[in-house]
Every structure is written in structure tokens, then in C-alpha cells.
Design a protein around this motif. Structure first.
Motif, PDB file in Angstrom:
ATOM      1  N   HIS A 150       0.811  -1.217   0.000  1.00 48.89           N
ATOM      2  CA  HIS A 150       0.000   0.000   0.000  1.00 48.89           C
ATOM      3  C   HIS A 150       0.848   1.273   0.000  1.00 48.89           C
ATOM      4  O   HIS A 150       0.336   2.361  -0.255  1.00 48.89           O
ATOM      5  CB  HIS A 150      -0.942   0.005   1.215  1.00 48.89           C
ATOM      6  CG  HIS A 150      -1.992  -1.070   1.166  1.00 48.89           C
ATOM      7  ND1 HIS A 150      -2.981  -1.102   0.206  1.00 48.89           N
ATOM      8  CD2 HIS A 150      -2.193  -2.155   1.953  1.00 48.89           C
ATOM      9  CE1 HIS A 150      -3.758  -2.155   0.403  1.00 48.89           C
ATOM     10  NE2 HIS A 150      -3.296  -2.819   1.453  1.00 48.89           N
ATOM     11  N   GLU A 152       4.107   3.841   1.703  1.00 45.06           N
ATOM     12  CA  GLU A 152       4.261   4.682   2.890  1.00 45.06           C
ATOM     13  C   GLU A 152       5.273   5.785   2.600  1.00 45.06           C
ATOM     14  O   GLU A 152       6.283   5.549   1.933  1.00 45.06           O
ATOM     15  CB  GLU A 152       4.748   3.828   4.062  1.00 45.06           C
ATOM     16  CG  GLU A 152       4.752   4.526   5.393  1.00 45.06           C
ATOM     17  CD  GLU A 152       5.062   3.557   6.533  1.00 45.06           C
ATOM     18  OE1 GLU A 152       6.276   3.314   6.759  1.00 45.06           O
ATOM     19  OE2 GLU A 152       4.127   3.043   7.167  1.00 45.06           O
ATOM     20  N   ARG A 174       4.846  10.292   9.464  1.00 44.60           N
ATOM     21  CA  ARG A 174       4.343   9.344   8.465  1.00 44.60           C
ATOM     22  C   ARG A 174       3.093   9.979   7.878  1.00 44.60           C
ATOM     23  O   ARG A 174       2.077  10.110   8.553  1.00 44.60           O
ATOM     24  CB  ARG A 174       4.053   7.990   9.104  1.00 44.60           C
ATOM     25  CG  ARG A 174       5.300   7.328   9.671  1.00 44.60           C
ATOM     26  CD  ARG A 174       5.071   5.880  10.051  1.00 44.60           C
ATOM     27  NE  ARG A 174       6.259   5.309  10.658  1.00 44.60           N
ATOM     28  CZ  ARG A 174       7.311   4.847   9.998  1.00 44.60           C
ATOM     29  NH1 ARG A 174       7.320   4.890   8.673  1.00 44.60           N
ATOM     30  NH2 ARG A 174       8.348   4.333  10.627  1.00 44.60           N
ATOM     31  N   PRO A 176       0.185  10.707   4.665  1.00 46.26           N
ATOM     32  CA  PRO A 176      -0.495  10.075   3.522  1.00 46.26           C
ATOM     33  C   PRO A 176       0.120  10.561   2.208  1.00 46.26           C
ATOM     34  O   PRO A 176       0.697  11.646   2.134  1.00 46.26           O
ATOM     35  CB  PRO A 176      -1.942  10.569   3.658  1.00 46.26           C
ATOM     36  CG  PRO A 176      -2.076  11.020   5.069  1.00 46.26           C
ATOM     37  CD  PRO A 176      -0.732  11.528   5.470  1.00 46.26           C
TER      38      PRO A 176
END
Length: 248
Positions: A150, A152, A174, A176
Motif C-alpha cells: 500500500h 508509505e 508518516r 499520507p
């Protein structure tokens, strides 16, 4: 009615103007984001630039290397003029399969080594400190784009603690994935000064307008002409990468 993304683009342009165009010395900087494309493909860019005030700092250039010209390092323009290679000669961009690293110092290798052994970015930063160039204590900044699964995106800064410069703040964000045409950016300093004030706050939203060459030109042209040294843009798409350079 103005959409949230449209408002964000305006905010990014304001950051571009205030923090870069109107700032003679943001220091070294990193921007990571996605370009706008005509289809659904993802084209990522990692931007890294260096600036300098001293003769030792200005005696540098970027060099592209690695097996597939995917690595970026600094080297002395004139080795005879190097008074201290510490903190100015290092690998700035490295990569692992689907993982792309960019930093402003030799902690690029520390992060690569740590991630290769299935540890976390935080574990790599735990063994490093801010630079030891008192009284500035230049922050170590970094970004890691992980496109596995997905995906990161992480950005980080190691800076001297405001109350005790012997201690180091270790901050990792971190975030999106950004909308296309936008990126996140951090720099080593807020502005010029003696000593230089370290960057503070969250990563900045910044614009990424046009194709990779146009992005490289926009950031190179906006940096202070008396202090900029070199700029690189790594373009990442479909598992491959290439590096564009801007330097005198």
C-alpha cells in the motif's frame, strides 16, 4: 465553491513564496511528491538541494552514480580546497527495491543498512545525532518513500533540543500520499542567521508544477542565487528512476 485540494494548492504556492523565494537561506532541502499526469500513472519526484555560505560548503557539486545511475552523492569541486569533509561529502540519494531514500548527510547509508535488515526508519535514526557543527547544530533531515504494498511516505528531522543542545530531538512524520501536483518539504533552517535557526513545525505543502524538468527549473530558479550550490530531482515511475541535475 473552492475545493479543499484547490485551497491546498494555494497554500502550497504561499509556502513556496515565503519559505523559498523570499528566504535567502533555508539551507539544504528535501521535497517528495507526485506529479500531475494525463493518465492514472504515478510519477514521483524526490528533490534535494544544497546551499552554502562558507568556501568549504560551496566547494561541492552533485555526481550521479550507481549501477543504473540511481544514486546521488556530493563531491568536492576542488579537492585541494577542502578544509573539512565532515558533513559535506556523502551519499544523498540511495535506493532499495521499491524504497527510495534521500537525506542531507551520511545517515542515508545508516538508513539503507537498517532497512536492509528489516528494521524501521526510527531504528536507524536512534543511533544518529544532529550534526556537530556548533553553534549551528545543523539538523539531519531525511525522507523515505516506500512503494511496496500500500506504500508509505516518511519524513524525519534530527535537531538539537532547544533547551539542551547536547540532546537531539528525533521527529518522524508518516504522512499520507499527497495529491498529484503537490509534495511535502522540509529544510535544515528556518532562515539565515548566526547561529542558523533550525527548521521547526510540520513538513510544508509545496507545489510540483509541470514535468520533471520544469519542476527542477522552478526550484533551482527560486533558490537564492548567492547561496545555492546544486539541486537534484529523482524521477520515480514504474519501478525505475532517473536523476536530473541543476548546478553551475
Amino acid at each position: 465553491m473552492t475545493s479543499q485540494i484547490e485551497e491546498l494548492r494555494v497554500f502550497a504556492e504561499q509556502n513556496f513564496g515565503r519559505h523559498l523565494a523570499a528566504n535567502s537561506y533555508p539551507g539544504r532541502g528535501i521535497v517528495v511528491g507526485r506529479l500531475e499526469t494525463a493518465d492514472d500513472s504515478d510519477v514521483w519526484v524526490q528533490i534535494y538541494w544544497i546551499m552554502g555560505r562558507s568556501e568549504n560548503s560551496r566547494n561541492r557539486r552533485f555526481v550521479v552514480g550507481g549501477a543504473h545511475n540511481e544514486e546521488l552523492r556530493t563531491e568536492a569541486r576542488d579537492p585541494a580546497l577542502v578544509s573539512d569533509p565532515t558533513n559535506i561529502i556523502y551519499d544523498a540519494m540511495l535506493q532499495l527495491p521499491d524504497i527510495y531514500l534521500v537525506t542531507n548527510g551520511d545517515h542515508t547509508r545508516t538508513i539503507q543498512y537498517t532497512i536492509e535488515r528489516s528494521a524501521r526508519l526510527e531504528d536507524a535514526l536512534a543511533v544518529r545525532e544532529r550534526e556537530d557543527d556548533a553553534p549551528n547544530y545543523t539538523p539531519r533531515i531525511a525522507a523515505m518513500l516506500d512503494l511496496r504494498g500500500h506504500g508509505e511516505l516518511s519524513m524525519a528531522i534530527l535537531r538539537a533540543n532547544a533547551a539542551d543542545h547536547a540532546e537531539t530531538d528525533r521527529v518522524v512524520w508518516r504522512v499520507p500520499f499527497p495529491p498529484k501536483g503537490l509534495g511535502y518539504g522540509i529544510t535544515t533552517y528556518r532562515h539565515d542567521g548566526n547561529p542558523l535557526p533550525p527548521y521547526a513545525g510540520d513538513p510544508l505543502w509545496l507545489p510540483l508544477r509541470g514535468n520533471p524538468e520544469q519542476v527542477a527549473d522552478a526550484y533551482w530558479d527560486i533558490l537564492d542565487k548567492n547561496n545555492k550550490i546544486a539541486l537534484a530531482v529523482k524521477v520515480i515511475s514504474n519501478g525505475s528512476s532517473r536523476i536530473i541535475l541543476r548546478q553551475p
